[in-house]
Write a protein that holds these residues in place. Structure first.
Motif, mmCIF file in Angstrom:
data_model
loop_
_atom_site.group_PDB
_atom_site.id
_atom_site.type_symbol
_atom_site.label_atom_id
_atom_site.label_comp_id
_atom_site.label_asym_id
_atom_site.label_seq_id
_atom_site.Cartn_x
_atom_site.Cartn_y
_atom_site.Cartn_z
ATOM 1 N N ALA A 81 24.542 30.372 44.350
ATOM 2 C CA ALA A 81 25.823 30.691 43.716
ATOM 3 C C ALA A 81 26.626 31.612 44.624
ATOM 4 C CB ALA A 81 25.590 31.371 42.367
ATOM 5 N N ASN A 82 27.799 31.148 45.033
ATOM 6 C CA ASN A 82 28.678 32.025 45.807
ATOM 7 C C ASN A 82 29.450 32.901 44.827
ATOM 8 O OD1 ASN A 82 31.163 32.968 47.204
ATOM 9 N ND2 ASN A 82 30.183 31.933 48.918
ATOM 10 N N LEU A 83 29.119 34.173 44.811
ATOM 11 C CA LEU A 83 29.650 35.095 43.813
ATOM 12 C C LEU A 83 31.028 35.632 44.175
ATOM 13 C CD1 LEU A 83 26.313 36.926 42.995
ATOM 14 C CD2 LEU A 83 27.328 34.916 41.881
ATOM 15 N N GLY A 84 31.583 35.117 45.270
ATOM 16 C CA GLY A 84 32.997 35.369 45.535
ATOM 17 C C GLY A 84 33.879 34.570 44.601
ATOM 18 N N ALA A 107 23.790 34.409 37.615
ATOM 19 C CA ALA A 107 23.360 33.283 38.441
ATOM 20 C C ALA A 107 21.907 32.927 38.165
ATOM 21 C CB ALA A 107 23.560 33.619 39.917
ATOM 22 N N LYS A 108 21.083 33.933 38.000
ATOM 23 C CA LYS A 108 19.680 33.680 37.666
ATOM 24 C C LYS A 108 19.572 32.979 36.321
ATOM 25 C CE LYS A 108 15.162 34.119 37.791
ATOM 26 N NZ LYS A 108 14.317 33.371 38.754
ATOM 27 N N VAL A 137 21.730 33.539 45.839
ATOM 28 C CA VAL A 137 23.125 33.960 45.721
ATOM 29 C C VAL A 137 23.665 34.277 47.107
ATOM 30 C CG1 VAL A 137 22.982 34.831 43.358
ATOM 31 C CG2 VAL A 137 22.437 36.357 45.274
ATOM 32 N N GLU A 138 24.982 34.316 47.188
ATOM 33 C CA GLU A 138 25.685 34.732 48.399
ATOM 34 C C GLU A 138 26.989 35.366 47.944
ATOM 35 O OE1 GLU A 138 27.491 30.613 49.958
ATOM 36 O OE2 GLU A 138 25.403 30.492 49.317
ATOM 37 N N CYS A 139 27.643 36.104 48.809
ATOM 38 C CA CYS A 139 28.871 36.781 48.387
ATOM 39 C C CYS A 139 29.846 36.843 49.549
ATOM 40 C CB CYS A 139 28.568 38.163 47.827
ATOM 41 S SG CYS A 139 27.746 39.270 48.983
ATOM 42 N N HIS A 140 31.024 37.362 49.272
ATOM 43 C CA HIS A 140 32.053 37.495 50.290
ATOM 44 C C HIS A 140 32.065 38.915 50.859
ATOM 45 C CE1 HIS A 140 34.496 33.867 48.540
ATOM 46 N NE2 HIS A 140 33.491 33.501 49.306
ATOM 47 N N TRP A 141 32.664 39.851 50.122
ATOM 48 C CA TRP A 141 32.831 41.216 50.623
ATOM 49 C C TRP A 141 32.315 42.182 49.574
ATOM 50 C CZ3 TRP A 141 36.897 37.636 50.374
ATOM 51 C CH2 TRP A 141 37.138 36.963 51.566
ATOM 52 N N PRO A 142 31.045 42.557 49.646
ATOM 53 C CA PRO A 142 30.419 43.373 48.594
ATOM 54 C C PRO A 142 30.562 44.871 48.788
ATOM 55 C CG PRO A 142 28.771 42.772 50.212
ATOM 56 C CD PRO A 142 30.074 42.141 50.674
ATOM 57 N N THR A 146 15.852 39.904 39.627
ATOM 58 C CA THR A 146 15.979 38.457 39.412
ATOM 59 C C THR A 146 15.088 37.632 40.326
ATOM 60 O OG1 THR A 146 17.823 38.343 40.975
ATOM 61 C CG2 THR A 146 18.367 38.682 38.648
ATOM 62 N N GLY A 147 14.666 38.226 41.434
ATOM 63 C CA GLY A 147 13.891 37.473 42.410
ATOM 64 C C GLY A 147 14.721 36.535 43.254
ATOM 65 N N LEU A 148 16.052 36.666 43.210
ATOM 66 C CA LEU A 148 16.921 35.792 43.990
ATOM 67 C C LEU A 148 17.153 36.365 45.386
ATOM 68 C CD1 LEU A 148 19.710 34.856 41.402
ATOM 69 C CD2 LEU A 148 17.706 33.506 42.062
ATOM 70 N N PRO A 149 17.105 35.541 46.421
ATOM 71 C CA PRO A 149 17.476 36.011 47.755
ATOM 72 C C PRO A 149 18.995 36.032 47.916
ATOM 73 C CG PRO A 149 16.823 33.708 47.855
ATOM 74 C CD PRO A 149 16.595 34.149 46.428
ATOM 75 N N MET A 150 19.484 36.975 48.720
ATOM 76 C CA MET A 150 20.892 37.005 49.103
ATOM 77 C C MET A 150 21.018 36.270 50.437
ATOM 78 S SD MET A 150 24.060 38.025 48.581
ATOM 79 C CE MET A 150 24.107 39.385 47.404
ATOM 80 N N LEU A 151 21.669 35.119 50.408
ATOM 81 C CA LEU A 151 21.736 34.305 51.623
ATOM 82 C C LEU A 151 22.717 34.851 52.645
ATOM 83 C CD1 LEU A 151 21.507 30.610 50.399
ATOM 84 C CD2 LEU A 151 19.691 32.221 50.969
#
Length: 254
Positions: free
Chosen positions: A5-8, A23-24, A31-36, A51-56
Motif C-alpha cells: 500500500a502506497n500511503l502517499g 493497510a494491515k 507499505v511504502e510512503c512518499h515524504w514521512p 503490524t509486521g509489515l515491511p516498509m519498502l
C-alpha cells in the motif's frame, strides 16, 4: 500476488502510523510512503513492528514545493541540498527499516542536469550501500510532471548503466510507463534485471487498477511469470474511502 500500500495515496487522510495499521487490516503485505519526515520515525517503526509489515521505500524531499520544485538531484547549483536530502532520507530509512529510497531528480533539462543527477546518485548509492539500502529512480510522465528530468525507461536504464552501482535500480511504475511508452510486458521483461520495485494504477486517471485501459490481470500474470516476487506497489488515487476501492485485491490474488 503480494501487494504494498502506497500511503502517499491510500489512507492519506490518516496519520502515517494509523495508515500502516489500516493497510494491515485491509490485507496488504507491505507499505511504502512518499515524504514521512513530519512523523517521528520511532512512531512509524512502532507501527511497522506492531503490524509486521515491511516498509519498502520512501522518497527524498522535493525541495521548495510552493516554488514548484519536485526533487533536487538533477538541479545544477543545488548539489549540497540534494545531498542533504539524501542524508535525511537515509537516516529515516535506517530508523524505520526501509528497503529503498527513491531519489527524486526534479525539473531540469540538458547535459549539465544529467551530470548533476549522476553525481548525486553516485553519492547516494555509496552512502546507502553502507546500510544495505537500494536507491531507486523513477521516470515520471510528462502529463503529470511536465519538465521532469527523468521521463522514460530508456533514459533511466542509461543512467543505471552509467552509475554502475549494484544498489541502483529502476522503479517501474506501470502508470507512468504506459502513458509515456506503452508496451508494458515487453518493457518489464527487457528491464527486469534493473527493476527494484514495481508500482501500478489505472490509466489514464490514476484510479484503481481494475479501471481504465490496462489489463492488470494480464500484467500481473506476466510479472509472476518473469519471477518478480516482491510486493507490487498500489500507488493510485481512490475515489472516496480507500476501503471501498480495494475490490481489485481479491480479483488479482485469485
Amino acid at each position: 500476488m503480494r501487494f504494498s500500500a502506497n500511503l502517499g495515496f491510500l489512507w492519506h487522510d490518516k496519520a502515517l502510523p494509523d495508515a500502516i495499521h489500516a493497510a494491515k487490516a485491509a490485507g496488504f503485505d507491505a507499505v511504502e510512503c512518499h515524504w514521512p519526515y513530519d512523523v517521528p520515525p520511532a512512531d512509524v517503526a512502532e507501527a511497522l513492528a506492531e503490524t509486521g509489515l515491511p516498509m519498502l521505500g520512501l522518497n527524498t524531499r522535493r525541495g521548495d514545493v510552493p516554488a514548484g520544485e519536485n526533487g533536487l538531484s538533477a538541479l545544477v547549483g543545488r548539489e549540497d541540498d540534494a545531498r542533504a536530502a539524501v542524508n535525511e532520507a537515509l537516516d529515516y530509512a535506517v530508523a524505520v527499516g526501509a528497503e529503498n529510497i527513491h531519489v527524486m531528480a526534479g525539473f531540469a533539462r540538458g547535459m549539465a542536469a544529467h551530470d548533476c543527477f549522476i553525481g548525486t546518485l553516485r553519492y547516494a548509492t555509496s552512502e546507502a550501500a553502507r546500510h544495505g539500502i537500494s536507491i531507486l529512480i523513477e521516470p515520471l510522465n510528462h502529463y503529470d510532471a511536465p519538465g521532469y528530468f527523468l521521463s522514460t525507461t530508456d533514459q533511466a536504464k542509461q543512467i543505471v548503466d552509467e552509475v554502475d552501482a549494484p544498489n541502483l535500480k529502476l522503479m517501474f511504475d506501470c502508470y507512468h510507463v504506459q502513458l509515456m511508452e506503452g508496451d508494458l510486458c515487453h518493457r518489464l521483461e527487457r528491464l527486469l534485471p534493473v527493476i527494484g520495485h514495481i508500482q501500478f494504477a489505472g490509466v489514464p486517471d490514476r484510479g484503481p487498477p481494475d479501471e481504465g485501459e490496462v489489463n492488470y490481470a494480464h500484467i500481473f500474470a506476466e510479472i509472476a511469470r518473469l519471477g518478480f516476487t516482491s510486493p507490487l506497489g498500489a500507488e493510485y488515487k481512490p475515489d472516496g474511502e480507500t476501503e471501498r476501492s480495494l475490490g481489485w485485491m481479491t480479483t488479482y490474488r485469485a
